[in-house]
Enzyme design. Structure first.
Site, PDB file in Angstrom:
ATOM      1  N   CYS A  97      55.470  65.486  25.130  1.00  0.00           N
ATOM      2  CA  CYS A  97      55.834  64.273  24.395  1.00  0.00           C
ATOM      3  C   CYS A  97      56.234  63.181  25.381  1.00  0.00           C
ATOM      4  O   CYS A  97      56.250  63.373  26.592  1.00  0.00           O
ATOM      5  CB  CYS A  97      56.999  64.562  23.456  1.00  0.00           C
ATOM      6  SG  CYS A  97      58.475  65.123  24.326  1.00  0.00           S
ATOM      7  N   CYS A 100      59.077  63.942  27.845  1.00  0.00           N
ATOM      8  CA  CYS A 100      58.708  64.685  29.055  1.00  0.00           C
ATOM      9  C   CYS A 100      58.322  63.714  30.165  1.00  0.00           C
ATOM     10  O   CYS A 100      58.702  63.884  31.333  1.00  0.00           O
ATOM     11  CB  CYS A 100      57.549  65.633  28.762  1.00  0.00           C
ATOM     12  SG  CYS A 100      57.925  66.933  27.569  1.00  0.00           S
ATOM     13  N   ASP A 500      28.224  32.735  41.942  1.00  0.00           N
ATOM     14  CA  ASP A 500      28.264  32.222  43.304  1.00  0.00           C
ATOM     15  C   ASP A 500      26.825  32.275  43.819  1.00  0.00           C
ATOM     16  O   ASP A 500      25.991  32.996  43.268  1.00  0.00           O
ATOM     17  CB  ASP A 500      29.186  33.102  44.148  1.00  0.00           C
ATOM     18  CG  ASP A 500      29.130  32.744  45.611  1.00  0.00           C
ATOM     19  OD1 ASP A 500      29.244  31.551  45.926  1.00  0.00           O
ATOM     20  OD2 ASP A 500      28.939  33.661  46.433  1.00  0.00           O
ATOM     21  N   ASP A 691      30.995  37.683  45.444  1.00  0.00           N
ATOM     22  CA  ASP A 691      31.056  38.795  46.404  1.00  0.00           C
ATOM     23  C   ASP A 691      31.955  38.533  47.600  1.00  0.00           C
ATOM     24  O   ASP A 691      32.208  39.443  48.390  1.00  0.00           O
ATOM     25  CB  ASP A 691      29.644  39.103  46.929  1.00  0.00           C
ATOM     26  CG  ASP A 691      29.141  38.033  47.886  1.00  0.00           C
ATOM     27  OD1 ASP A 691      29.395  36.835  47.621  1.00  0.00           O
ATOM     28  OD2 ASP A 691      28.493  38.389  48.888  1.00  0.00           O
ATOM     29  N   ASP A 695      35.532  33.869  46.611  1.00  0.00           N
ATOM     30  CA  ASP A 695      35.313  34.022  45.169  1.00  0.00           C
ATOM     31  C   ASP A 695      36.509  34.661  44.465  1.00  0.00           C
ATOM     32  O   ASP A 695      36.542  34.704  43.226  1.00  0.00           O
ATOM     33  CB  ASP A 695      34.072  34.878  44.901  1.00  0.00           C
ATOM     34  CG  ASP A 695      32.799  34.217  45.408  1.00  0.00           C
ATOM     35  OD1 ASP A 695      32.659  32.997  45.217  1.00  0.00           O
ATOM     36  OD2 ASP A 695      31.952  34.920  45.997  1.00  0.00           O
TER      37      ASP A 695
END
Length: 800
Positions: A97, A100, A500, A691, A695
């Site tokens: 639960c 725990c 881009d 990339d 960016d």
């Protein structure tokens, strides 16, 4: 049973012979074993005794945890370095639960060398980051076991073993229920036959007693998980699905036992069939969920668990892949997969990289080439130097990212979660109202029981997670990595995709397309350019050097160079000085350049000893798949946008070539992000594809940031969606997966709501028998999981 009969720590009954007593002031504390007493003292000593006052606490202590011993040498292979810290991932048995999780996180909290603790309730995995110089993994495991939870290092074998154990337990209980229910049907058929044709009272009572004997283990053994769950749900005032099943089966069973004493009709078959049919449903559901999670399992299984390590003396030994360290050398024979990422030291071979790149044809690799974990060595025997430990390999990172995605909830799940919390009390009230309405009718109890067992909150609970699990697993097979169910849902609503230019729509590798010599020959101009750029790492310089090597043009490398960022390079030779760069750079250096000199960023102008020698034009080639991707996006009515820091002439040329509707050039990283933010303010849902480091701001600002294979680390960290294969068409497939997933989730939710809206009134009106209700409930959950599995059949070629 009174509270004095229960262990104060684990809430389980105390066998008289095992009673352990601890005196505290005027109170006597009673424990079922010394382990629970020790756990209690540890928790109290840590100041976490509020754990025992939490309403949602459930019994979860495992007695075997107290006696488990942990070995640092064994655990060391599962450690992952993380800067000056280390990480270990554990599977912890005994978590029942939310309390725990609270207890484990607070007991191990930031202290004594432990930095962070993250517990995943769904998978029972615990990720711990710690300082190895202050605490060892064995000590961490002992701390967890001291409070009654059993930790084990996470790996594929342990995961499989845990899953198999759960399924085996389910099979035993279902097998017992099915076998005894078949026996029960024989007794029930005889009783039904006697009801219509008459039967001797003694025989009738004997058959009823046999039916009671056969039903008892079905309800108490096979149905024990439901009974235990129901007990805790009542104790913690958190009603759940187990409560409905337990109420239904116990009502039929209890009433039937009472009916035996008053010579009335019994319904033992109803009690047994409720348990049997629901166990059958859970068994099928378990199999479907295992199939749904197969995407991650396939990834993990690609990398072999063992590798051949070459020792300092040249001897070879087989070791666990997790023991490999950076710098180790391993032998990989033909037909074997690479256990981790590495670099070929010796040998030449062909490698099947389909698992990583998706390319079906093998590629040639030789000394110096890098290889990825999970790829297949086809022909030659290789010696490979390890460049990343197994836990940090490409395959491991992908699998970890997919698992994290499956743990993150989609926003659409919020409605189902809110309804589920009110559902159980509502169903119990409807069942009570049904019983009162039919009171006096012989089947009043049966109608109320049918309401309890036909209701299905499980379908609501499974509607979103199963779809997210299947979709992210299917996406991972195609090299598409979603960071979470929320990203998956966002992809379904994308209206604009911004790109881009360099390295995204283009290859990022400029190539020479034309030479404009002035008072010299083309090959001479190329030789001057290659000599001037021989020490530079600029992409344009690399393109010029590659062209010179391709044409076998000789150039000098005994040079001394000075780079002027954004302008050009000055290279000194023993007998001359060379300049390479923009028109403005050459003019600033006193070179007389032609009036037609172009200001394009893709031209390199050259001078030798103060004289202009011409220009070389380079072009960053479009990715081969870019035109097809843009056509697909336009067909899907998605607006496209180009955001680049390049010159307007280059941006316009690319936009026209790809039919991109809008473009903006000479943008700084901050200006790119501002463009994205403005579109979002206008109500657009924007995906940004990039990339590079520049960016990162726009990837973060977008609704969904998408980074390509080979992107910089900061771009990957900023992205919500990562393409692990260099194929732009994956973007269209990712959007399609998002749309299909949201469609499936909505179908699941509609089915779950409609089923309950139809089934519950039918049950209350007396149109359904309890056994049919139990079967319908089980089938409802199976339908949701099966519908989600359709996402596994999505094809890469599918778009919109």
């Amino acid at each position: 049973m009174t509270d004095n009969d229960l262990c104060i720590h684990c809430d389980l009954p105390i066998p008289p012979k095992d009673l352990v007593v601890e005196q505290e002031n005027d109170h006597q504390l009673r424990f079922c074993c010394h382990g629970c007493r020790g756990a209690y003292l540890i928790i109290r000593g840590a100041g976490l005794d509020t754990f025992y006052r939490r309403k949602d606490r459930q019994a979860g202590t495992l007695k075997e945890a107290y006696d488990t011993r942990f070995d640092d040498e064994y655990l060391q292979r599962f450690i992952r370095p993380h800067g000056d810290q280390a990480e270990i991932s554990l599977i912890v048995d005994g978590i029942r639960c939310a309390s725990c999780i609270w207890l484990i996180e607070h007991l191990l909290g930031p202290s004594h060398g432990i930095e962070t603790v993250k517990v995943n309730f769904a998978t029972h995995r615990v990720l711990i980051r710690f300082k190895p110089e202050r605490i060892t993994p064995a000590e961490i495991c002992r701390q967890i076991s001291n409070i009654g939870y059993l930790p084990r290092p996470f790996n594929l074998d342990e995961l499989q073993r845990s899953s198999d154990q759960e399924r085996r337990n389910l099979m035993y209980r279902f097998g017992t229920a099915a076998f005894l229910s078949m026996q029960l049907m024989g007794f029930s058929l005889a009783l039904y036959g006697g009801y219509f044709r008459g039967i001797d009272p003694t025989t009738r009572q004997l058959l009823q007693i046999f039916a009671a004997i056969v039903t008892t283990p079905v309800v108490l053994y096979s149905g024990y998980p439901f009974l235990r769950g129901a007990y805790h749900s009542v104790r913690n005032r958190m009603p759940n699905m187990d409560l409905l099943i337990a109420l239904g089966s116990l009502s039929a069973y209890g009433y039937s036992l009472y009916a035996l004493t008053i010579d009335a009709e019994v319904y033992f078959d109803t009690a047994a069939m409720i348990i049997t049919l629901i166990l059958a449903g859970r068994l099928f559901e378990s199999g479907a969920r295992r199939k749904a999670a197969a995407g991650v399992d396939k990834l993990l299984q690609l990398a072999p668990a063992r590798a051949t390590l070459i020792g300092p003396s040249g001897t070879a030994e087989t070791v666990d892949s997790h023991q490999l360290q950076v710098g180790d050398q391993i032998k990989v024979s033909a037909g074997e997969r690479f256990a981790t990422d590495g670099r070929i030291v010796s040998g030449r071979t062909e490698i099947d990289e389909a698992a990583v790149t998706g390319e079906p044809l093998p590629v040639t690799r030789e000394p110096g080439s890098f290889v990825s974990a999970g790829t297949l060595n086809i022909t030659g025997s290789l010696t490979v130097e390890v460049t990343a430990i197994a836990a940090h390999s490409f395959i491991a990172k992908v699998a970890e990212m997919v698992e994290q995605a499956q743990a993150r909830k989609a926003p659409v799940q919020g409605l189902a979660d809110r309804v589920a919390t009110l559902f159980i009390p509502f169903v119990i009230l409807i069942a009570l109202a049904t019983y009162l309405f039919w009171l006096g009718h012989p089947d009043a109890l049966m109608h109320a029981i049918t309401v309890l067992v036909v209701a299905c909150p499980c379908a609501l609970g499974l509607a979103t997670p199963t779809a997210v699990m299947v979709a992210t697993g299917r996406a991972a097979e195609s090299g598409i990595l979603f960071r979470g169910g929320d990203v998956l849902e966002s992809c379904a609503t994308i209206t604009t995709v911004a790109f881009d230019k360099t390295g995204t729509l283009t290859s990022g590798k400029p190539a020479v397309v034309d030479m404009l010599p002035h008072d010299c020959q083309p090959n001479e101009l190329l030789s001057i350019a290659a000599t001037a750029e021989s020490t530079s790492a600029h992409p344009l310089a690399i393109g010029i050097l590659a062209e010179a090597q391709r044409r076998n043009i000789p150039f000098r490398q005994d040079t001394t160079s000075t780079t002027y960022p954004g302008r050009g390079i000055k290279t000194k030779l023993p007998d001359s000085t060379l300049l390479a760069g923009s028109c403005r750079f050459l003019t600033d250096e006193g070179i007389k350049v032609p009036q037609s000199c172009n200001v394009s960023n893709s031209e390199v102008h050259l001078a030798e000893q103060g004289h202009y020698r011409g220009a070389i034009k380079l072009n960053d080639q479009l990715r081969a798949e870019a035109p097809h991707l843009l056509k697909t996006l336009h067909r899907c009515s998605i607006t496209t946008l180009l955001l680049t820091g390049d010159h307007p002439n280059n941006a316009e040329a690319i936009a026209n070539q790809l039919h991109i509707e809008q473009w903006h050039a000479e943008l700084t990283p901050q200006e790119k992000a501002q463009q994205i933010e403005e579109l979002i303010r206008q109500g657009e849902s924007v995906m940004m594809v990039g990339d590079g480091i520049n960016d990162a701001p726009s990837l973060t600002a977008a609704t969904v940031g998408c980074a390509l294979a080979g992107s910089t680390d900061i771009a990957v960290e900023s992205a919500d969606l990562i393409l692990s294969r260099p194929d732009l068409n994956s973007i269209a497939f990712a959007l399609q997966i998002g749309r299909s997933s949201l469609k499936i989730i909505r179908q699941n939710l509609i089915w779950a709501f409609t089923y309950n809206l139809v089934a519950i009134p039918l049950a209350a009106s007396g149109k359904l028998l309890p056994a049919y209700g139990a079967a319908a409930m089980a089938i409802s959950s199976i339908c949701v999981v099966t519908n989600s599995l359709r996402l596994k059949n999505l094809k890469d070629s599918t778009a919109c």
